[in-house]
Design a protein around this motif. Structure first.
Motif, mmCIF file in Angstrom:
data_model
loop_
_atom_site.group_PDB
_atom_site.id
_atom_site.type_symbol
_atom_site.label_atom_id
_atom_site.label_comp_id
_atom_site.label_asym_id
_atom_site.label_seq_id
_atom_site.Cartn_x
_atom_site.Cartn_y
_atom_site.Cartn_z
ATOM 1 N N CYS A 16 69.519 22.712 13.937
ATOM 2 C CA CYS A 16 69.182 22.230 12.660
ATOM 3 C C CYS A 16 67.688 22.040 12.726
ATOM 4 C CB CYS A 16 69.675 20.655 12.541
ATOM 5 S SG CYS A 16 71.596 20.756 12.010
ATOM 6 N N GLU A 17 66.902 21.967 13.826
ATOM 7 C CA GLU A 17 65.494 21.606 13.800
ATOM 8 C C GLU A 17 64.760 22.829 13.777
ATOM 9 O OE1 GLU A 17 64.826 19.590 17.261
ATOM 10 O OE2 GLU A 17 65.464 17.551 16.440
ATOM 11 N N GLU A 18 65.597 24.167 13.998
ATOM 12 C CA GLU A 18 64.967 25.342 14.034
ATOM 13 C C GLU A 18 64.484 25.774 12.578
ATOM 14 O OE1 GLU A 18 67.910 28.285 15.389
ATOM 15 O OE2 GLU A 18 67.640 27.629 17.464
ATOM 16 N N LYS A 19 63.197 26.353 12.582
ATOM 17 C CA LYS A 19 62.686 26.787 11.008
ATOM 18 C C LYS A 19 62.338 28.177 11.282
ATOM 19 C CE LYS A 19 60.804 22.064 10.189
ATOM 20 N NZ LYS A 19 59.697 21.332 10.059
ATOM 21 N N THR A 20 62.806 28.954 10.267
ATOM 22 C CA THR A 20 62.696 30.386 10.070
ATOM 23 C C THR A 20 61.634 30.587 9.325
ATOM 24 O OG1 THR A 20 65.154 30.491 9.993
ATOM 25 C CG2 THR A 20 64.001 32.211 9.463
ATOM 26 N N GLU A 21 60.707 31.463 9.798
ATOM 27 C CA GLU A 21 59.666 32.269 9.227
ATOM 28 C C GLU A 21 59.621 32.747 8.084
ATOM 29 O OE1 GLU A 21 57.048 34.351 11.791
ATOM 30 O OE2 GLU A 21 57.168 33.022 13.147
ATOM 31 N N ILE A 22 59.059 32.744 6.979
ATOM 32 C CA ILE A 22 59.306 33.588 5.834
ATOM 33 C C ILE A 22 58.248 34.406 5.596
ATOM 34 C CG2 ILE A 22 60.664 31.503 4.721
ATOM 35 C CD1 ILE A 22 58.049 31.224 2.958
ATOM 36 N N GLU A 23 58.592 35.377 4.652
ATOM 37 C CA GLU A 23 57.417 36.242 4.440
ATOM 38 C C GLU A 23 57.384 36.718 3.141
ATOM 39 O OE1 GLU A 23 54.516 39.239 5.139
ATOM 40 O OE2 GLU A 23 55.623 37.834 6.561
ATOM 41 N N PHE A 24 56.142 36.498 2.462
ATOM 42 C CA PHE A 24 55.624 37.123 1.094
ATOM 43 C C PHE A 24 54.882 38.320 1.673
ATOM 44 C CE2 PHE A 24 55.700 32.690 -0.959
ATOM 45 C CZ PHE A 24 57.087 32.950 -1.160
ATOM 46 N N SER A 25 55.295 39.382 1.229
ATOM 47 C CA SER A 25 54.706 40.811 1.235
ATOM 48 C C SER A 25 53.714 41.076 0.173
ATOM 49 C CB SER A 25 55.610 41.938 1.298
ATOM 50 O OG SER A 25 56.422 42.009 -0.121
ATOM 51 N N SER A 26 53.808 40.352 -0.929
ATOM 52 C CA SER A 26 52.770 40.556 -2.202
ATOM 53 C C SER A 26 52.931 39.543 -3.262
ATOM 54 C CB SER A 26 53.223 42.012 -2.705
ATOM 55 O OG SER A 26 54.215 42.126 -3.408
ATOM 56 N N VAL A 27 52.074 39.775 -4.028
ATOM 57 C CA VAL A 27 51.932 38.674 -5.241
ATOM 58 C C VAL A 27 51.707 39.516 -6.385
ATOM 59 C CG1 VAL A 27 49.709 38.150 -4.936
ATOM 60 C CG2 VAL A 27 51.358 36.646 -6.331
ATOM 61 N N GLU A 28 52.480 39.389 -7.365
ATOM 62 C CA GLU A 28 52.252 39.941 -8.683
ATOM 63 C C GLU A 28 51.420 38.936 -9.610
ATOM 64 O OE1 GLU A 28 54.671 41.738 -12.628
ATOM 65 O OE2 GLU A 28 55.865 41.258 -11.113
ATOM 66 N N ILE A 29 50.532 39.314 -10.260
ATOM 67 C CA ILE A 29 49.594 38.340 -10.893
ATOM 68 C C ILE A 29 49.591 38.858 -12.425
ATOM 69 C CG2 ILE A 29 47.172 37.377 -11.263
ATOM 70 C CD1 ILE A 29 46.740 38.123 -8.256
ATOM 71 N N THR A 30 50.065 37.863 -13.197
ATOM 72 C CA THR A 30 50.178 38.362 -14.679
ATOM 73 C C THR A 30 49.595 37.491 -15.522
ATOM 74 O OG1 THR A 30 52.548 39.076 -14.108
ATOM 75 C CG2 THR A 30 51.920 38.388 -16.661
ATOM 76 N N PRO A 31 48.430 37.624 -16.121
ATOM 77 C CA PRO A 31 47.608 36.453 -17.024
ATOM 78 C C PRO A 31 48.694 36.113 -18.197
ATOM 79 C CG PRO A 31 46.351 38.681 -16.528
ATOM 80 C CD PRO A 31 47.973 38.997 -16.202
ATOM 81 N N VAL A 32 48.525 34.722 -18.491
ATOM 82 C CA VAL A 32 49.173 34.058 -19.588
ATOM 83 C C VAL A 32 48.290 33.317 -20.529
ATOM 84 C CG1 VAL A 32 51.536 33.881 -17.956
ATOM 85 C CG2 VAL A 32 49.762 32.140 -18.025
ATOM 86 N N GLY A 289 61.088 24.587 -0.772
ATOM 87 C CA GLY A 289 62.316 25.152 -0.166
ATOM 88 C C GLY A 289 62.184 26.184 1.004
ATOM 89 N N THR A 290 60.984 25.902 1.686
ATOM 90 C CA THR A 290 60.669 26.628 2.906
ATOM 91 C C THR A 290 60.629 25.919 4.233
ATOM 92 O OG1 THR A 290 58.345 26.785 2.662
ATOM 93 C CG2 THR A 290 59.638 28.611 1.647
ATOM 94 N N GLN A 291 61.029 24.715 4.054
ATOM 95 C CA GLN A 291 60.880 23.688 5.363
ATOM 96 C C GLN A 291 59.470 23.461 5.830
ATOM 97 O OE1 GLN A 291 64.199 25.279 7.442
ATOM 98 N NE2 GLN A 291 64.711 23.025 7.643
ATOM 99 N N GLY A 292 58.365 23.724 4.854
ATOM 100 C CA GLY A 292 57.137 23.770 5.522
ATOM 101 C C GLY A 292 56.519 25.168 6.200
ATOM 102 N N GLN A 293 57.283 26.115 6.155
ATOM 103 C CA GLN A 293 56.928 27.341 6.801
ATOM 104 C C GLN A 293 56.112 28.102 5.877
ATOM 105 O OE1 GLN A 293 57.536 25.988 9.696
ATOM 106 N NE2 GLN A 293 58.038 28.017 10.293
ATOM 107 N N GLY A 294 56.142 28.139 4.578
ATOM 108 C CA GLY A 294 55.591 28.887 3.647
ATOM 109 C C GLY A 294 54.371 27.951 3.042
ATOM 110 N N ILE A 295 53.325 28.483 3.046
ATOM 111 C CA ILE A 295 52.270 27.722 2.655
ATOM 112 C C ILE A 295 51.297 28.765 1.839
ATOM 113 C CG2 ILE A 295 50.054 26.055 3.042
ATOM 114 C CD1 ILE A 295 51.283 25.664 5.806
ATOM 115 N N VAL A 296 50.639 28.111 0.770
ATOM 116 C CA VAL A 296 49.809 29.400 -0.051
ATOM 117 C C VAL A 296 48.577 28.424 -0.402
ATOM 118 C CG1 VAL A 296 49.297 30.232 -2.325
ATOM 119 C CG2 VAL A 296 51.615 30.853 -1.259
ATOM 120 N N ALA A 297 47.446 29.064 -0.079
ATOM 121 C CA ALA A 297 46.177 28.383 -0.403
ATOM 122 C C ALA A 297 45.330 29.329 -1.229
ATOM 123 C CB ALA A 297 45.244 28.225 0.686
#
Length: 347
Positions: A16-32, A289-297
Motif C-alpha cells: 500500500c505504501e509503494e508509489k509508482t513513478e508516472i511518466e509524461f512524455s510530452s505536453v500539447e499546448i493549445t491557446p484558448v 491522482g498520482t500520490q504525489g509522484q507527478g509534479i509540474v512546475a
C-alpha cells in the motif's frame, strides 16, 4: 497460522505504501485566449471553462471558444488583479497596490449576475498577492507587510465581509520579507490548514491548522537574501506532504536552493534535485491522482515535470507561463503574457 497472517498483513502494508513513478512524455499546448494582458491569476471550473483576472482591469470567463469579459474600474483607474478564488455561487478578484479592492462577482453557473465591492484597503505599502477558500464560507487572502507582519484578511460568511488580522496575532516578519504575486499560488489549502510562502530577504512558510486563528512560521533552505529571491509557489498533497518552488528571478537558470519538500506539515524542509534542472519557476502543482509522484512546475523559462516525487525533472516545453492549475490528472490550464492555454499531458 498466526505467523502467516502477520506476514500477509505486513506485506499488504508495504504494498500500500509503494508509489509508482508516472511518466509524461510530452505536453500539447493549445491557446484558448489571446489578449494583450499579463495573466497571473486563474481558476478552472472544468476542462472547457476557466476564470481569470489580469491587469488593465480585465476579468473574464473563458467558456470553450467564447470569452465572456468585463473591465473593472475604481473611479477613473483600471485595477490590476493577481488574485482570484471561486465558490459555487461567486468569483472573487483582488487587486494589487493601493487601494486594494476585493470584488465579489455572482455566478449562476453560466453567467456573471452582479458585482459588488466587499473589501477596500488604502495605504502606501498595501499589496495583496493571492487568495484561496477553505470551503464555501471561509476564505483567506495574503498580502505584503504594512506593519511588522504579513497582511492577512479572512472571510467567514462566504466572502460578503472580510476582516484583517491584527499583527499581534501573527508571526513577525523580517526586514525585507514579503511575498510574490507571481501566480496566485503562495497560499496552499488542505482541510483546515493553510500554508503561506514568503520571499525576499527572508523566505519562510507560515502555517495555520485552524483556518487562520493561530499561526506558526518555519524556516526553509530556499535561496534568500535579495529582493527577488525566495519561494514563489507552494502546494500541498495532504496535511503533511508539500512542495515549495522558486529561486532567483534575476538569475533564472540558477538551480540551487530553489525547490524543497516537507513530510511534516511544513515544519522542516529538505532540498530536492539541488543543483539540477529546473531553475526558477513561479508555479508548482502536484498532479491529481498520482500520490504525489507527478509534479509540474511552470515559469517564464518553460514547463518542467517530475514523475518520481521531485527527485528528477525533465523539460516538457520551453514555452513560458506564470501559473498552472490542474483540472484532472492529464489536463491543466496555464496563463502567461498575453494568453491562457490548455495543457494536455501525454504519457
Amino acid at each position: 497460522m498466526r505467523f502467516i497472517l502477520i506476514l500477509f498483513t505486513a506485506l499488504s502494508l508495504i504494498s500500500c505504501e509503494e508509489k509508482t513513478e508516472i511518466e509524461f512524455s510530452s505536453v500539447e499546448i493549445t491557446p484558448v485566449f489571446i489578449d494583450s494582458l499579463s495573466i497571473r491569476a486563474m481558476q478552472p471550473l472544468d476542462e472547457n471553462r476557466v476564470w481569470f483576472a489580469a491587469d488593465k482591469g480585465k476579468v473574464g470567463l473563458i467558456d470553450g471558444d467564447t470569452p465572456k469579459l468585463a473591465i473593472i474600474k475604481y473611479g477613473d483607474s483600471l485595477l490590476h488583479f493577481r488574485s482570484i478564488a471561486t465558490t459555487k455561487e461567486a468569483v472573487f478578484v483582488l487587486s494589487i497596490s493601493n487601494p486594494a479592492v476585493l470584488y465579489k462577482i455572482g455566478f449562476n453557473g453560466t453567467e456573471a449576475t452582479n458585482i459588488e465591492e466587499v473589501y477596500n484597503e488604502k495605504g502606501d505599502n498595501v499589496f495583496y498577492d493571492s487568495m484561496k477558500f477553505w470551503n464555501e464560507n471561509e476564505g483567506i487572502a495574503i498580502g505584503d507587510p504594512v506593519e511588522n507582519c504579513m497582511s492577512i484578511i479572512i472571510t467567514r460568511d462566504g466572502g460578503n465581509t472580510w476582516k484583517k488580522m491584527r499583527c499581534e496575532n501573527l508571526p513577525k516578519v523580517e526586514n525585507g520579507e514579503a511575498a510574490f504575486a507571481a501566480s496566485n499560488s503562495n497560499i496552499a489549502i488542505f482541510g483546515d490548514n493553510a500554508w503561506v510562502a514568503t520571499g525576499g530577504r527572508k523566505s519562510r512558510v507560515m502555517h495555520t491548522a485552524d483556518k487562520g486563528i493561530t499561526w506558526e512560521i518555519y524556516d526553509t533552505p530556499i535561496v534568500q537574501g535579495k529582493a527577488m529571491t525566495g519561494i514563489f509557489s507552494i502546494d500541498f498533497l495532504d496535511e503533511t506532504n508539500g512542495i515549495i518552488f522558486g529561486g532567483n528571478w534575476e538569475d533564472k537558470p540558477f538551480n540551487e536552493g530553489n525547490k524543497a519538500m516537507t513530510k511534516d506539515g511544513g515544519k522542516t524542509w529538505k532540498l530536492i534535485a539541488n543543483g539540477k534542472e529546473p531553475g526558477y519557476r513561479s508555479s508548482v502543482k502536484f498532479v491529481p491522482g498520482t500520490q504525489g509522484q507527478g509534479i509540474v512546475a511552470v515559469g517564464s523559462p518553460g514547463i518542467s515535470f517530475s514523475g518520481d516525487g521531485g527527485k528528477n525533472w525533465k523539460e516538457l516545453s520551453k514555452e513560458g507561463f506564470f501559473a498552472v492549475e490542474f483540472v484532472n490528472d492529464s489536463v491543466a490550464f496555464a496563463s502567461g503574457n498575453n494568453r491562457i492555454s490548455k495543457l494536455s499531458f501525454r504519457k
